[in-house]
Design an enzyme around this catalytic site. Structure first.
Site, PDB file in Angstrom:
ATOM      1  N   ASP A 326       0.817  -1.218   0.000  1.00 40.73           N
ATOM      2  CA  ASP A 326       0.000   0.000   0.000  1.00 40.73           C
ATOM      3  C   ASP A 326       0.849   1.266   0.000  1.00 40.73           C
ATOM      4  O   ASP A 326       2.037   1.255   0.350  1.00 40.73           O
ATOM      5  CB  ASP A 326      -0.902   0.037   1.240  1.00 40.73           C
ATOM      6  CG  ASP A 326      -2.048  -0.943   1.155  1.00 40.73           C
ATOM      7  OD1 ASP A 326      -2.041  -1.779   0.245  1.00 40.73           O
ATOM      8  OD2 ASP A 326      -2.942  -0.883   2.018  1.00 40.73           O
ATOM      9  N   ASP A 327       0.174   2.367  -0.370  1.00 44.06           N
ATOM     10  CA  ASP A 327       0.645   3.745  -0.187  1.00 44.06           C
ATOM     11  C   ASP A 327       1.713   4.212  -1.169  1.00 44.06           C
ATOM     12  O   ASP A 327       2.149   5.358  -1.092  1.00 44.06           O
ATOM     13  CB  ASP A 327       1.164   3.990   1.240  1.00 44.06           C
ATOM     14  CG  ASP A 327       0.086   3.871   2.276  1.00 44.06           C
ATOM     15  OD1 ASP A 327      -1.093   3.723   1.899  1.00 44.06           O
ATOM     16  OD2 ASP A 327       0.397   3.908   3.489  1.00 44.06           O
ATOM     17  N   HIS A 377      -5.861   2.876  -4.122  1.00 46.47           N
ATOM     18  CA  HIS A 377      -5.863   3.138  -2.673  1.00 46.47           C
ATOM     19  C   HIS A 377      -6.286   4.584  -2.396  1.00 46.47           C
ATOM     20  O   HIS A 377      -5.900   5.172  -1.396  1.00 46.47           O
ATOM     21  CB  HIS A 377      -4.468   2.853  -2.109  1.00 46.47           C
ATOM     22  CG  HIS A 377      -4.421   2.655  -0.634  1.00 46.47           C
ATOM     23  ND1 HIS A 377      -5.366   1.932   0.060  1.00 46.47           N
ATOM     24  CD2 HIS A 377      -3.524   3.100   0.309  1.00 46.47           C
ATOM     25  CE1 HIS A 377      -5.061   1.910   1.337  1.00 46.47           C
ATOM     26  NE2 HIS A 377      -3.954   2.625   1.524  1.00 46.47           N
ATOM     27  N   HIS A 381      -5.512   9.324   0.419  1.00 44.58           N
ATOM     28  CA  HIS A 381      -5.536   8.503   1.642  1.00 44.58           C
ATOM     29  C   HIS A 381      -6.468   9.050   2.736  1.00 44.58           C
ATOM     30  O   HIS A 381      -6.114   9.099   3.915  1.00 44.58           O
ATOM     31  CB  HIS A 381      -4.119   8.344   2.199  1.00 44.58           C
ATOM     32  CG  HIS A 381      -3.927   7.073   2.964  1.00 44.58           C
ATOM     33  ND1 HIS A 381      -4.244   6.945   4.302  1.00 44.58           N
ATOM     34  CD2 HIS A 381      -3.444   5.872   2.582  1.00 44.58           C
ATOM     35  CE1 HIS A 381      -3.960   5.728   4.722  1.00 44.58           C
ATOM     36  NE2 HIS A 381      -3.469   5.036   3.674  1.00 44.58           N
ATOM     37  N   HIS A 468       3.644  -2.215   3.202  1.00 43.25           N
ATOM     38  CA  HIS A 468       3.662  -0.866   2.620  1.00 43.25           C
ATOM     39  C   HIS A 468       4.999  -0.659   1.911  1.00 43.25           C
ATOM     40  O   HIS A 468       6.055  -0.823   2.541  1.00 43.25           O
ATOM     41  CB  HIS A 468       3.466   0.194   3.710  1.00 43.25           C
ATOM     42  CG  HIS A 468       2.138   0.095   4.394  1.00 43.25           C
ATOM     43  ND1 HIS A 468       1.870  -0.853   5.358  1.00 43.25           N
ATOM     44  CD2 HIS A 468       0.998   0.820   4.245  1.00 43.25           C
ATOM     45  CE1 HIS A 468       0.618  -0.714   5.789  1.00 43.25           C
ATOM     46  NE2 HIS A 468       0.065   0.304   5.125  1.00 43.25           N
TER      47      HIS A 468
END
Length: 519
Positions: A326-327, A377, A381, A468
Site C-alpha cells: 500500500d501507499d 488506494h 488517503h 507498505h
C-alpha cells in the site's frame, strides 16, 4: 300515249325504278350515309382522347431513374476534416431532407452510403405508391392542392471521433402513410470502414450480461441523471441481448446505451439513455477499443503494452498467498521491492495513491510491465467513511484516470485506507473492496524482524498479507519473508488470482474480501 291520256315514263324519257320497294331501299341507303358522319366524328374524338391520356400518362408517371435536382449545403464541424452535408428535394411526389458526413477518410463513406440507401428506398416506395394511386381524370380536371406527399427526414449527430473510431447517431423519420421513426447508431472502425456491432466490441459472448450489471450500477446511484423509477425498472427487467442494446455509441465521457424505438414500442416511456463510465468497462469491452479511447482522452499519451491472460483456477492441492503493498509508489523503496520480486519471479498486488502515481509514473509503468496487479488506494488517503459519496467517487476516479494515462487500463480492485468502509463506500465504489487477513504492522514497527514474526504468526493458506512499499524497512524485510513462505510451501499470486476474480470488476462491485475464505 296511255289510255288515260298521260305519257308513260318511256314517253317522257325517264327510267322508272323497277318497284316501290326498290325506291324505298334507295332512301334507306341515303339515310345510312347521313348517319355514318356522327359515328365517324365520335371515333375521331375517341382517338383524340386516347392520345391525350397517353400523353398525360407519359407526362405524369414517375420513375426511380428520373433525375431530381437536389439542393446541397455543407456545414463545418468541430472535427478537422469532417463536414455535414444536407441534401433537400421537394416535388409533387415526395420530399426529403437528409444529412450525411463528408470526410477525408474513405472508411467514413459507410455512413454516406447508409444514408443514401435509406433515401433511395424511400424514393422508390413513394414513386411506386404515386403511380399505383394516380387518378388521371382527377388530375386533369381537378388538381388536389391539399395533397400531402410522403416526407423523409434524416438527421445526424456526431458523438465521438478518434483516429480509430467514429460514432454517429441517425434519426430517421418518415412522415405520411405507413410513417415511422427510427434511431440508428453507427460505430465505424476507421481502419476498415466497417460498422461495429455490439458483440464486435465485447470481450466475449458473456460480456453483454456484465454490461447489464454496469447499467444497473449506474442506475443504482441515480443522483446526477435523475432517472425515473419506470426507467430503472425497464433497464433491470429487459434481458441482456444485443437487440435491446442495439443503439450504442462512444462519447468522450463514457459509453452510451440508448433506449428508443423498438425497445420502447410497448412502453409509455420517452426515449432515454444511460451513460456508463469507461472505468466500469474493463474486462467487458475489448482492451483495444478502451486503450484507443483512453489514448485520445489523455491527449495521445503513450501507454504500456502487455499481454493479459484470463485467470486460471488454482490447484486445490497447493497453498497460495497474496503479497500486497500500500501507499506507493516510492522511488527508492518501491524500486527495491520490485527488484526482489523480479529476482524470485513473484507477482504481487500494489494498491497505489493517485497523488504518488502522478509523481512517479515510471515506477507504475515498471509494475505494469513486469506483470504485477495494480489497484486503487484513493488519491490522498482519506477516511472514506467521513466523505460524501461524490467525494468518494472523486478519490477513486481521479486515481483510476491517472493510472489509465500510463497503463491504458482501469484498475479492478480498490483498498479503502485504514480498511474503513460502510454502505455508502460500498455503493460508491464500482469494484470489489480488498482488505487483508495478515497485518505485518510494518508501518508501526519499521523492523524487519518484527515484520517477519507477524508473517510467521498469522499466515495460512489463502492469506492476503498487508505491507507498505513506502518504507525502506519493508523492502529490507521482504527477502526474509519470501524465503520463509517459500520453505513453508506457499506459492505467490496476485489478489485477483487468489480470489479467482475472473469476471470484470463490476461483477464484484461492493463486495468485501479479506482472504480467500471470504469468497
Amino acid at each position: 300515249m296511255s289510255k288515260t291520256g298521260r305519257k308513260t315514263y318511256e314517253e317522257e324519257g325517264r327510267v322508272p325504278s323497277t318497284s316501290y320497294s326498290h325506291r324505298k331501299n334507295e332512301q334507306v341507303k341515303v339515310k345510312r350515309k347521313i348517319r355514318k358522319k356522327p359515328v365517324f366524328v365520335f371515333l375521331l374524338l375517341l382517338l383524340f382522347l386516347v392520345l391525350f391520356f397517353t400523353i398525360e400518362i407519359s407526362d405524369t408517371s414517375f420513375s426511380s431513374n428520373e433525375a431530381v435536382k437536389a439542393q446541397v449545403s455543407t456545414q463545418e464541424t468541430e472535427y478537422e476534416g469532417i463536414q455535414i452535408k444536407t441534401e433537400t428535394v421537394e416535388n409533387e411526389v415526395y420530399e426529403y431532407t437528409v444529412k450525411y458526413l463528408s470526410t477525408d477518410n474513405d472508411a467514413d463513406k459507410f455512413i454516406e452510403k447508409f444514408v443514401q440507401k435509406k433515401r433511395d428506398t424511400f424514393i422508390e416506395a413513394a414513386i411506386a405508391k404515386e403511380n399505383k394511386d394516380k387518378n388521371f381524370i382527377k388530375d386533369i380536371f381537378k388538381k388536389d392542392t391539399n395533397k400531402k406527399v410522403p416526407t423523409l427526414n434524416i438527421d445526424l449527430s456526431i458523438k465521438y471521433v478518434s483516429k480509430e473510431l467514429l460514432s454517429v447517431i441517425i434519426h430517421a423519420d418518415v412522415v405520411g402513410e405507413n410513417g415511422k421513426k427510427e434511431t440508428i447508431s453507427l460505430n465505424i472502425d476507421r481502419s476498415t470502414g466497417e460498422a461495429l456491432s455490439l458483440q464486435d466490441i465485447m470481450v466475449n459472448e458473456g460480456s453483454i450480461q456484465y454490461l447489464k450489471e454496469s447499467l444497473e450500477r449506474v442506475l443504482q446511484k441515480n443522483e446526477d441523471q435523475n432517472y425515473t423509477q419506470e426507467e430503472v425498472t425497464l433497464v433491470k427487467e429487459i434481458s441482456a441481448t444485443e437487440e435491446n442494446y442495439k443503439v450504442f455509441y462512444f462519447t468522450d465521457r463514457g459509453f452510451q446505451i440508448e433506449f428508443s424505438e423498438g425497445v420502447l414500442d410497448d412502453s409509455i416511456l420517452e426515449p432515454f439513455h444511460v451513460s456508463i463510465p469507461y472505468s466500469l468497462l474493463t474486462g467487458i469491452v475489448q482492451d483495444s477499443f478502451l486503450r484507443s479511447i483512453y489514448s485520445d482522452a489523455f491527449n495521445g499519451s503513450t501507454m504500456v503494452e502487455r499481454n493479459t491472460q484470463s485467470i486460471k483456477p488454482l490447484d486445490p492441492n497447493k497453498k497460495y498467498i497474496a503479497l500486497t503493498f500500500d501507499d506507493g509508489p516510492n522511488k527508492s523503496s518501491t524500486s527495491a521491492i520490485l527488484d526482489i520480486l523480479n529476482k524470485h519471479k513473484i507477482k504481487a498486488t500494489f494498491f497505489v495513491l493517485g497523488n504518488r502515481v502522478e509523481k512517479y509514473p515510471d515506477i507504475i509503468k515498471r509494475e505494469y510491465e513486469e506483470g504485477h496487479e495494480i489497484g486503487i488506494h484513493t488519491w490522498s488517503h482519506p477516511i472514506l467513511t467521513k466523505l460524501s459519496m461524490k467525494e468518494i467517487e472523486k478519490e477513486i476516479l481521479s486515481t483510476s484516470n491517472e493510472l489509465i494515462k500510463i497503463t491504458g487500463e482501469a484498475p479492478s480492485l480498490v483498498r479503502p485506507p485504514y480498511g474503513a468502509y460502510n454502505q455508502d463506500v460500498k455503493a460508491a465504489v464500482n469494484n470489489p473492496l480488498v482488505l487483508w487477513s495478515v497485518d505485518t504492522l510494518d508501518w508501526k514497527t519499521k523492523n524487519p524482524a518484527s515484520i517477519l514474526q507477524m508473517v510467521k504468526k498469522s499466515t495460512c493458506d489463502g492469506s492476503i498479507i498487508l505491507m507498505h512499499d513506502i518504507y525502506e524497512t519493508t523492502a529490507a524485510s521482504l527477502e526474509g519473508v519470501i524465503n520463509y513462505l517459500t520453505k513453508q510451501g506457499y506459492e505467490f499470486v496476485t489478489v485477483s488470482e487468489l480470489l479467482n476474480l475472473n469476471a470484470p470488476g463490476i461483477h464484484y462491485a461492493g463486495k468485501v474480501y479479506t482472504n480467500r475464505d471470504s469468497l
